[in-house]
Design a protein around this motif. Structure first.
Motif, PDB file in Angstrom:
ATOM      1  N   UNK A  63       0.774  -1.233   0.000  1.00  0.00           N
ATOM      2  CA  UNK A  63       0.000   0.000   0.000  1.00  0.00           C
ATOM      3  C   UNK A  63       0.802   1.277   0.000  1.00  0.00           C
ATOM      4  N   UNK A  64       2.132   1.204  -0.117  1.00  0.00           N
ATOM      5  CA  UNK A  64       2.940   2.426  -0.163  1.00  0.00           C
ATOM      6  C   UNK A  64       2.533   3.284  -1.350  1.00  0.00           C
ATOM      7  N   UNK A  65       2.491   4.597  -1.126  1.00  0.00           N
ATOM      8  CA  UNK A  65       2.150   5.541  -2.193  1.00  0.00           C
ATOM      9  C   UNK A  65       3.362   5.891  -3.034  1.00  0.00           C
ATOM     10  N   UNK A  66       4.516   6.040  -2.382  1.00  0.00           N
ATOM     11  CA  UNK A  66       5.768   6.365  -3.064  1.00  0.00           C
ATOM     12  C   UNK A  66       6.822   5.334  -2.676  1.00  0.00           C
ATOM     13  N   UNK A  67       7.793   5.147  -3.554  1.00  0.00           N
ATOM     14  CA  UNK A  67       8.966   4.331  -3.249  1.00  0.00           C
ATOM     15  C   UNK A  67      10.214   5.203  -3.398  1.00  0.00           C
ATOM     16  N   UNK A  68      11.203   4.935  -2.552  1.00  0.00           N
ATOM     17  CA  UNK A  68      12.349   5.834  -2.471  1.00  0.00           C
ATOM     18  C   UNK A  68      13.635   5.182  -2.998  1.00  0.00           C
ATOM     19  N   UNK A  69      14.198   5.699  -4.085  1.00  0.00           N
ATOM     20  CA  UNK A  69      15.533   5.286  -4.513  1.00  0.00           C
ATOM     21  C   UNK A  69      16.584   6.349  -4.180  1.00  0.00           C
ATOM     22  N   UNK A  70      17.656   5.947  -3.529  1.00  0.00           N
ATOM     23  CA  UNK A  70      18.812   6.834  -3.320  1.00  0.00           C
ATOM     24  C   UNK A  70      19.703   6.750  -4.559  1.00  0.00           C
ATOM     25  N   UNK A  71      20.107   7.899  -5.094  1.00  0.00           N
ATOM     26  CA  UNK A  71      20.817   7.925  -6.371  1.00  0.00           C
ATOM     27  C   UNK A  71      22.305   8.209  -6.191  1.00  0.00           C
ATOM     28  N   UNK A  72      23.119   7.331  -6.800  1.00  0.00           N
ATOM     29  CA  UNK A  72      24.567   7.520  -6.880  1.00  0.00           C
ATOM     30  C   UNK A  72      24.997   7.152  -8.299  1.00  0.00           C
ATOM     31  N   UNK A  73      26.140   7.677  -8.778  1.00  0.00           N
ATOM     32  CA  UNK A  73      26.530   7.419 -10.166  1.00  0.00           C
ATOM     33  C   UNK A  73      27.548   6.293 -10.318  1.00  0.00           C
ATOM     34  N   UNK A  74      27.569   5.731 -11.512  1.00  0.00           N
ATOM     35  CA  UNK A  74      28.612   4.788 -11.891  1.00  0.00           C
ATOM     36  C   UNK A  74      29.767   5.541 -12.546  1.00  0.00           C
ATOM     37  N   UNK A  75      30.831   4.816 -12.838  1.00  0.00           N
ATOM     38  CA  UNK A  75      31.992   5.391 -13.516  1.00  0.00           C
ATOM     39  C   UNK A  75      31.609   5.963 -14.867  1.00  0.00           C
ATOM     40  N   UNK A  76      30.666   5.281 -15.558  1.00  0.00           N
ATOM     41  CA  UNK A  76      30.205   5.771 -16.862  1.00  0.00           C
ATOM     42  C   UNK A  76      28.966   6.658 -16.735  1.00  0.00           C
ATOM     43  N   UNK A  77      28.763   7.225 -15.547  1.00  0.00           N
ATOM     44  CA  UNK A  77      27.784   8.277 -15.270  1.00  0.00           C
ATOM     45  C   UNK A  77      26.347   7.838 -15.517  1.00  0.00           C
ATOM     46  N   UNK A  78      26.009   6.660 -15.022  1.00  0.00           N
ATOM     47  CA  UNK A  78      24.625   6.192 -14.999  1.00  0.00           C
ATOM     48  C   UNK A  78      24.160   6.236 -13.548  1.00  0.00           C
TER      49      UNK A  78
END
Length: 389
Positions: A63-78
């Motif tokens: 029933x969660x309304x939002x899901x939370x991703x923490x963002x960090x980059x890879x070496x090739x900037x993804x």
């Protein structure tokens, strides 16, 4: 059949003065229960290894309304999804001999950190890893899923949210956080441009859309504000100050930001604040709850919504009087904690256990005339401890 005392909720802290005023003002701005947002913290981190497909899927199913991703980059900037850029605690990388030589020590936000870092790996390399439970000593059951899930990209989380929205016939929000944005900009891997590009590419750049961007660093949010129309959430720590302000020589602390004048400044660029739950209902030195602060009402007066973090069910994360038994990792009474914050008037819960948050939000019968502190009191049952269920 268990017998409940006539008075089932005991008053923990008398609300007088500032505490009483805060509770009264918050009640005047209290949102409808159905409008309180339940945010799956890294998915359903209490039930599955965090930031994995399984964790996000279960959060939405609960029933969660939002899901939370923490963002960090890879070496090739993804942009990939991990709690930190140092990944020895959330992946099996330490058991991968082919990557042993990449273990290193870096200075991240002024702290020495040793391990393996996402920015030293390409996306293809990270995809060979598997996620593991970050807190195995606390959530041993989650270790069953060690090795099952890949590291996800931000794009994959957006794709998953879209798919889950169709499955459950409701819009699932995505709540990305930019992690260590000043650090990543300093090494040539800025987060904001990639986030902006991804949101635009997916047609999600709208004020009432399913994306809300959060950060502890105001400069990161202001960069996003200049390019996107999505809502922004200023996260707030309990001590110290945002790292971008520290790096710039600005003495403003999180405590300053939570004062009325600080909230007014936040309202110039953001729509939400996200403090630790103890900033709304503090803890006493012994771990019991104190009188509520005025933060919730102050935020509403500034035109801001407020979501508090992080709700967890284990005894060690609960106020003293809501713990059950003496084992720190066993579950206590989290529902009472949610109720207290609902009474105070918060607009969102950030939780490792979306199921309990949804349950608390959906309760229809509530005692009347109770203060937020009252709601933190456990049931006072007239029965032996071993007779409780």
């Amino acid at each position: 059949m268990r017998k409940i005392a006539a008075t089932t909720l005991a008053v923990l802290t008398p609300l007088t003065g500032a505490g009483a005023s805060a509770a009264t003002a918050a009640a005047d701005h209290r949102p409808e229960r159905s409008q309180v947002v339940v945010i799956g913290h890294r998915g359903s981190a209490g039930h599955r290894p965090e930031h994995t497909q399984g964790s996000y899927e279960l959060a939405v199913a609960m029933g969660a309304d939002w899901i939370e991703p923490d963002l960090v980059p890879t070496k090739d900037h993804v942009l990939v999804v991990r709690h930190e850029n140092e990944i020895s605690g959330t992946t099996d990388i330490s058991a991968r001999p082919e990557f042993a030589g990449r273990k290193t020590t870096k200075v991240v936000d002024g702290r020495n950190v040793t391990g393996w870092f996402t920015e030293d790996f390409t996306l293809a390399e990270l995809k060979t890893l598997r996620a593991v439970e970050r807190l195995p000593a606390i959530r041993q059951r989650n270790t069953v899923y060690n090795g099952y899930y890949q590291v996800m990209t931000f794009q994959e989380v957006l794709d998953l949210a879209k798919k889950l929205s169709k499955r459950y016939d409701r819009e699932v929000g995505v709540f990305p956080e930019t992690k260590h944005p000043t650090y990543f900009r300093s090494i040539g891997l800025p987060l904001e441009e990639k986030l902006i590009e991804t949101v635009r590419r997916n047609g999600l750049n709208r004020p009432r859309g399913p994306v809300v961007v959060q950060s502890f660093e105001p400069s990161s949010l202001k960069r996003v504000a200049g390019a996107l129309r999505v809502p922004l959430w200023q996260a707030l720590g309990t001590t110290g100050q945002p790292y971008d302000l520290k790096a710039a020589g600005d003495p403003t602390t999180y405590a300053d930001m939570m004062k009325p004048e600080g909230l007014a400044k936040i309202a110039d660029y953001a729509q939400w604040i996200g403090p630790d739950k103890s900033s709304a209902i503090p803890l006493n030195p012994d771990g019991s709850t104190g009188a509520p602060t005025s933060l919730v009402s102050d935020a509403h007066k500034a035109g801001l919504k407020i979501g508090v973090y992080t709700f967890r069910s284990e005894n060690q994360y609960l106020p003293l009087q809501l713990r059950r038994g003496s084992v720190p990792t066993e579950h206590g009474d989290p529902l009472a904690e949610y109720r207290a914050h609902l009474e105070l008037g918060v607009d969102a819960f950030v939780t490792d256990y979306p199921d309990t948050a949804v349950l608390a939000r959906g309760e229809r019968t509530r005692p009347h005339g109770l203060t937020p502190a009252d709601r933190l009191a456990p049931l006072n049952a007239e029965e032996p401890e071993e007779g409780r269920h």
